[in-house]
Design a protein around this motif. Structure first.
Motif, PDB file in Angstrom:
ATOM      1  N   TYR A 121       0.844  -1.210   0.000  1.00  0.00           N
ATOM      2  CA  TYR A 121       0.000   0.000   0.000  1.00  0.00           C
ATOM      3  C   TYR A 121       0.879   1.260   0.000  1.00  0.00           C
ATOM      4  CZ  TYR A 121      -3.622  -3.106   2.119  1.00  0.00           C
ATOM      5  OH  TYR A 121      -4.493  -4.116   2.415  1.00  0.00           O
ATOM      6  N   SER A 122       1.807   1.301   0.953  1.00  0.00           N
ATOM      7  CA  SER A 122       2.609   2.520   1.153  1.00  0.00           C
ATOM      8  C   SER A 122       3.467   2.827  -0.062  1.00  0.00           C
ATOM      9  CB  SER A 122       3.523   2.368   2.372  1.00  0.00           C
ATOM     10  OG  SER A 122       2.744   2.263   3.526  1.00  0.00           O
TER      11      SER A 122
ATOM     12  N   ARG B 164       1.185   3.925  -3.037  1.00  0.00           N
ATOM     13  CA  ARG B 164       0.634   5.276  -2.858  1.00  0.00           C
ATOM     14  C   ARG B 164       1.748   6.335  -2.899  1.00  0.00           C
ATOM     15  NH1 ARG B 164      -4.470   5.487  -0.602  1.00  0.00           N
ATOM     16  NH2 ARG B 164      -3.973   6.836   1.156  1.00  0.00           N
ATOM     17  N   GLY B 165       2.910   5.973  -2.362  1.00  0.00           N
ATOM     18  CA  GLY B 165       4.053   6.892  -2.409  1.00  0.00           C
ATOM     19  C   GLY B 165       4.483   7.165  -3.844  1.00  0.00           C
TER      20      GLY B 165
ATOM     21  N   ILE C  51      -3.926  14.319   1.608  1.00  0.00           N
ATOM     22  CA  ILE C  51      -4.282  13.088   2.328  1.00  0.00           C
ATOM     23  C   ILE C  51      -3.667  13.115   3.726  1.00  0.00           C
ATOM     24  CG2 ILE C  51      -3.958  10.576   2.428  1.00  0.00           C
ATOM     25  CD1 ILE C  51      -4.159  10.519  -0.615  1.00  0.00           C
ATOM     26  N   ILE C  52      -2.427  13.574   3.799  1.00  0.00           N
ATOM     27  CA  ILE C  52      -1.761  13.588   5.106  1.00  0.00           C
ATOM     28  C   ILE C  52      -2.408  14.628   6.028  1.00  0.00           C
ATOM     29  CG2 ILE C  52       0.447  14.132   6.241  1.00  0.00           C
ATOM     30  CD1 ILE C  52       1.768  12.585   3.874  1.00  0.00           C
TER      31      ILE C  52
ATOM     32  N   THR D   1      -5.694  13.098   7.094  1.00  0.00           N
ATOM     33  CA  THR D   1      -5.475  12.016   8.059  1.00  0.00           C
ATOM     34  C   THR D   1      -5.189  12.619   9.437  1.00  0.00           C
ATOM     35  OG1 THR D   1      -4.564  10.659   6.296  1.00  0.00           O
ATOM     36  CG2 THR D   1      -4.086   9.960   8.548  1.00  0.00           C
TER      37      THR D   1
ATOM     38  N   VAL E  30       5.063  14.239  10.669  1.00  0.00           N
ATOM     39  CA  VAL E  30       4.691  13.817   9.320  1.00  0.00           C
ATOM     40  C   VAL E  30       4.921  12.326   9.112  1.00  0.00           C
ATOM     41  CG1 VAL E  30       5.276  14.050   6.871  1.00  0.00           C
ATOM     42  CG2 VAL E  30       5.002  16.081   8.273  1.00  0.00           C
TER      43      VAL E  30
ATOM     44  N   VAL F 281       2.004  10.382  10.675  1.00  0.00           N
ATOM     45  CA  VAL F 281       0.733  10.564   9.961  1.00  0.00           C
ATOM     46  C   VAL F 281       0.799   9.900   8.577  1.00  0.00           C
ATOM     47  CG1 VAL F 281      -1.002  12.217   9.180  1.00  0.00           C
ATOM     48  CG2 VAL F 281       0.328  12.707  11.219  1.00  0.00           C
ATOM     49  N   ALA F 282       1.953   9.990   7.927  1.00  0.00           N
ATOM     50  CA  ALA F 282       2.110   9.336   6.621  1.00  0.00           C
ATOM     51  C   ALA F 282       1.975   7.829   6.762  1.00  0.00           C
ATOM     52  CB  ALA F 282       3.452   9.702   6.008  1.00  0.00           C
ATOM     53  N   HIS F 283       2.454   7.298   7.881  1.00  0.00           N
ATOM     54  CA  HIS F 283       2.276   5.865   8.120  1.00  0.00           C
ATOM     55  C   HIS F 283       0.789   5.530   8.279  1.00  0.00           C
ATOM     56  CE1 HIS F 283       2.616   1.827   9.677  1.00  0.00           C
ATOM     57  NE2 HIS F 283       1.927   2.211  10.751  1.00  0.00           N
ATOM     58  N   LEU F 284       0.068   6.354   9.036  1.00  0.00           N
ATOM     59  CA  LEU F 284      -1.379   6.136   9.188  1.00  0.00           C
ATOM     60  C   LEU F 284      -2.071   6.162   7.826  1.00  0.00           C
ATOM     61  CD1 LEU F 284      -2.388   8.422  12.217  1.00  0.00           C
ATOM     62  CD2 LEU F 284      -2.051   5.945  12.225  1.00  0.00           C
ATOM     63  N   ALA F 285      -1.611   7.052   6.937  1.00  0.00           N
ATOM     64  CA  ALA F 285      -2.221   7.217   5.613  1.00  0.00           C
ATOM     65  C   ALA F 285      -1.673   6.212   4.608  1.00  0.00           C
ATOM     66  CB  ALA F 285      -1.994   8.643   5.105  1.00  0.00           C
ATOM     67  N   ARG F 286      -0.719   5.382   5.033  1.00  0.00           N
ATOM     68  CA  ARG F 286      -0.092   4.391   4.150  1.00  0.00           C
ATOM     69  C   ARG F 286       0.478   5.047   2.902  1.00  0.00           C
ATOM     70  NH1 ARG F 286      -0.776   2.212   8.355  1.00  0.00           N
ATOM     71  NH2 ARG F 286      -1.901   0.277   8.809  1.00  0.00           N
ATOM     72  N   ILE F 287       1.302   6.067   3.133  1.00  0.00           N
ATOM     73  CA  ILE F 287       2.016   6.718   2.031  1.00  0.00           C
ATOM     74  C   ILE F 287       3.494   6.751   2.384  1.00  0.00           C
ATOM     75  CG2 ILE F 287       2.367   8.890   0.769  1.00  0.00           C
ATOM     76  CD1 ILE F 287      -0.552   9.532   1.138  1.00  0.00           C
ATOM     77  N   SER F 288       4.326   6.117   1.577  1.00  0.00           N
ATOM     78  CA  SER F 288       5.756   6.171   1.842  1.00  0.00           C
ATOM     79  C   SER F 288       6.301   7.499   1.317  1.00  0.00           C
ATOM     80  CB  SER F 288       6.476   5.003   1.169  1.00  0.00           C
ATOM     81  OG  SER F 288       6.454   5.155  -0.225  1.00  0.00           O
TER      82      SER F 288
END
Lengths: 485, 95
Positions: free
Chosen positions: A340-341, A344-345, A356-357, A360, B8, B11-18
């Motif tokens: 997922y990460s 999305r990254g 999104i951040i 969140t 950050v 929160v980025a981990h919560l949002a699943r964004i690397s």
């Protein structure tokens, strides 16, 4: 040139067999070939498919079929599902996604006979005010290609302004139809929340998003609104309100109607040329017999902050579906969370990640009440401001934007400045009312369009468009064309 | 308009964004500024104000509980990045 016509002009020529739908469609395709290299309003378009639809329309016309949009080429923002066409939302994360079905708005256009073609460029997931945030490149303003067309529906506005189509569809979450319409010099309508079904629209902020038309005049806006409106069992937020004949209400008579001027909109950052154009339009309304009333929308100054909590919170939930599992881009990893990460990254652009951040964060444990709940309460205050004002006036008049189109790159590194460019359009979505931007003048040098915003009561599009149309009847701004085209 | 500190990375981990370290630094500064601006909502007295979730509230929108056509299986799988045997393929979840 057929591509320059309005819906009503082209429909008349098609009905009298003076021209064919094929010729009209070819004329749009020729214009795209001529100018889109400079403007880049389209991400893609399928010329053969558009011409095949035109031939089918010509057959229907010759057998006497009558439909409101029969043979009219209409282009679509890349956020609405058109069956068997690519759908990207201006993002990398959807990969080679092909829509398995039509959005209700698209179904309705097709049922009305329109030639639905092209994928119009936009800020990724409709997040932006300049169409600089697209994974498919920047769209340029047809009036000055060193400037932005506005956003997020920048492609939809630029394509209509450059006569690459007869009309287009866009979406408006905080001004994404009205702001680019103002900056490109066309008519952009954001209908009341719930007026048009959003089934098949990729969601950004579900309590704010609405679909709406970009057109070359107000009559076309009324025609398209009539086609697109109505309750839909597939969208539980669509409202079972009757759909009036919007075009029939355009009688030019606004005598005795009351127009409110909110004193909070006369801010310091308002460009003098924009202010002068809006002042002149207000004078024109007075001449036409409308009564001008000063009103107050006291919570105006809190709208941008409220919006950037609510919209980002909703976006953070809506965009959770882009996880690399069922469709779109996937970056492989050894466990699902990492997949997922990484996906999305790699798939989301900077602005989408930022929102999104932020969303969140404002929903996260310990911050929900301080940010999200508070914003929802301020939203009530903003909405009440409008409902109270509409007890006294039939519509509200404001500038659509504080300035004309700015330069590409001018605000792209400063998200807060970019957000503040939506200061006049955002409240409308928070309040759930309707609004339209119409051309009301040009700046001097360079010559750039200026937009007049009219805001109307919930489900008050009939009166709103009647007021817009009355001004347009006495103006010629909307007939001017950029020299590029 | 004081900047607000935000973790950050968490929160980025919560949002699943690397995020790359550069992105983290840039975002922390930008989000700090935006949250600082948002602080202005604290000026308002919201005692007794009901929250608005939707501007045009419709409640209990239901339909008859009957079977209707839905997206065919093949259409639902058509955009899958990895599939086999009519299913989506995902990394191993349970050891």
């Amino acid at each position: 040139m057929l591509n320059q016509l309005t819906i009503s002009e082209l429909a008349a020529k098609l009905a009298s067999r003076e021209v064919s739908a094929r010729a009209a469609t070819q004329s749009c395709l020729d214009q795209i070939a001529r100018v889109d290299g400079k403007i880049h309003a389209f991400i893609s378009h399928d010329a053969a498919d558009a011409l095949a639809q035109a031939d089918a329309a010509d057959k229907e016309i010759s057998s006497g079929v009558k439909k409101p949009l029969l043979g009219i080429p209409i282009a679509v923002k890349d956020v609405l599902a058109v069956k068997n066409q690519q759908l990207n939302c201006g993002s990398k994360i959807l990969g080679k996604f092909i829509s398995p079905y039509d959005a209700t708005a698209i179904e309705k256009l097709k049922a009305a006979g329109a030639i639905v073609f092209g994928r119009l460029n936009m800020d990724e997931f409709a997040m932006g005010s300049s169409t600089e945030n697209s994974a498919f490149g920047v769209t340029r303003n047809p009036w000055d290609t060193s400037r932005i067309p506005g956003g997020s529906s920048g492609g939809s506005a630029a394509a209509v302004a450059a006569d690459e189509c007869i009309a287009s569809l866009g979406t408006d979450t905080g001004g994404s139809i009205r702001q680019p319409a103002a900056l490109c010099g066309c008519v952009g309508l954001k209908p009341t929340y719930g007026r048009i079904s959003r089934y098949g629209l990729v969601a950004f902020a579900s309590s704010l998003d609405q679909i709406g038309p970009f057109t070359k005049d107000v009559r076309d806006s009324a025609t398209l609104l009539g086609v697109l409106s109505g309750v839909d069992p597939r969208d539980s937020t669509s409202v079972p309100q009757p759909v009036p004949d919007y075009a029939a209400a355009l009688d030019g008579n606004i005598k005795g109607l009351k127009l409110g001027l909110p004193k909070e909109y006369m801010i310091g950052g308002l460009d003098p040329e924009v202010k002068a154009a809006v002042d002149a339009a207000v004078k024109q309304y007075e001449k036409l017999g409308a009564e001008i009333v000063e009103i107050s929308l006291p919570h105006t100054d809190y709208a941008v902050a409220t919006y950037y909590i609510i919209a980002t919170a909703e976006a953070s939930a809506n965009l959770a579906r882009f996880d690399g599992i069922r469709y779109g881009l996937r970056v492989d990893a050894s466990d699902p969370t990492e997949l997922y990460s990484q996906t999305r990254g790699a798939g989301f652009g900077a602005e989408v990640k930022r929102r999104i951040i932020l969303g969140t964060y404002v929903l996260s444990s310990g911050y929900h009440d301080a940010y999200y709940l508070r914003a929802q309460k301020v939203r009530t205050l903003i909405r009440n401001d409008f409902l109270k004002a509409f007890e006294k006036v039939d519509a509200i008049v404001t500038p659509t934007t504080p300035t004309a189109a700015f330069k590409i790159g001018e605000k792209s590194d400063d998200p807060l400045q970019m957000y503040l460019s939506d200061i006049f359009t955002i409240s409308c979505n928070l309040a759930g009312i309707c609004g339209v931007s119409i051309p009301c003048g040009f700046t001097n040098s360079p010559k750039l369009p200026i937009g007049l915003q009219l805001l109307g009561k919930p489900f008050g599009e009939e009166t709103l468009l009647k007021i817009a149309h009355a001004y347009e009847q006495n103006a010629s701004w909307h007939k001017e064309k950029p020299s590029l085209a | 308009m004081a900047a607000v500190e935000i973790d950050v990375k968490y929160v980025a981990h919560l949002a699943r964004i690397s995020l790359t370290p550069d992105e983290e630094t840039k975002l922390a500064a930008q989000l700090g500024g935006i949250l600082g601006y948002i602080e202005k909502l604290k000026e308002l007295d919201i005692t007794g104000v009901e929250p608005t979730a939707h501007a045009v509230p419709l409640v209990n929108v239901t339909r008859a509980d009957e079977i209707r056509p839905s997206l065919p299986h093949d259409d639902a799988l058509r955009n899958a990045p990895a599939q086999a045997g009519g299913l989506f393929i995902v990394p191993k979840i349970v050891e």
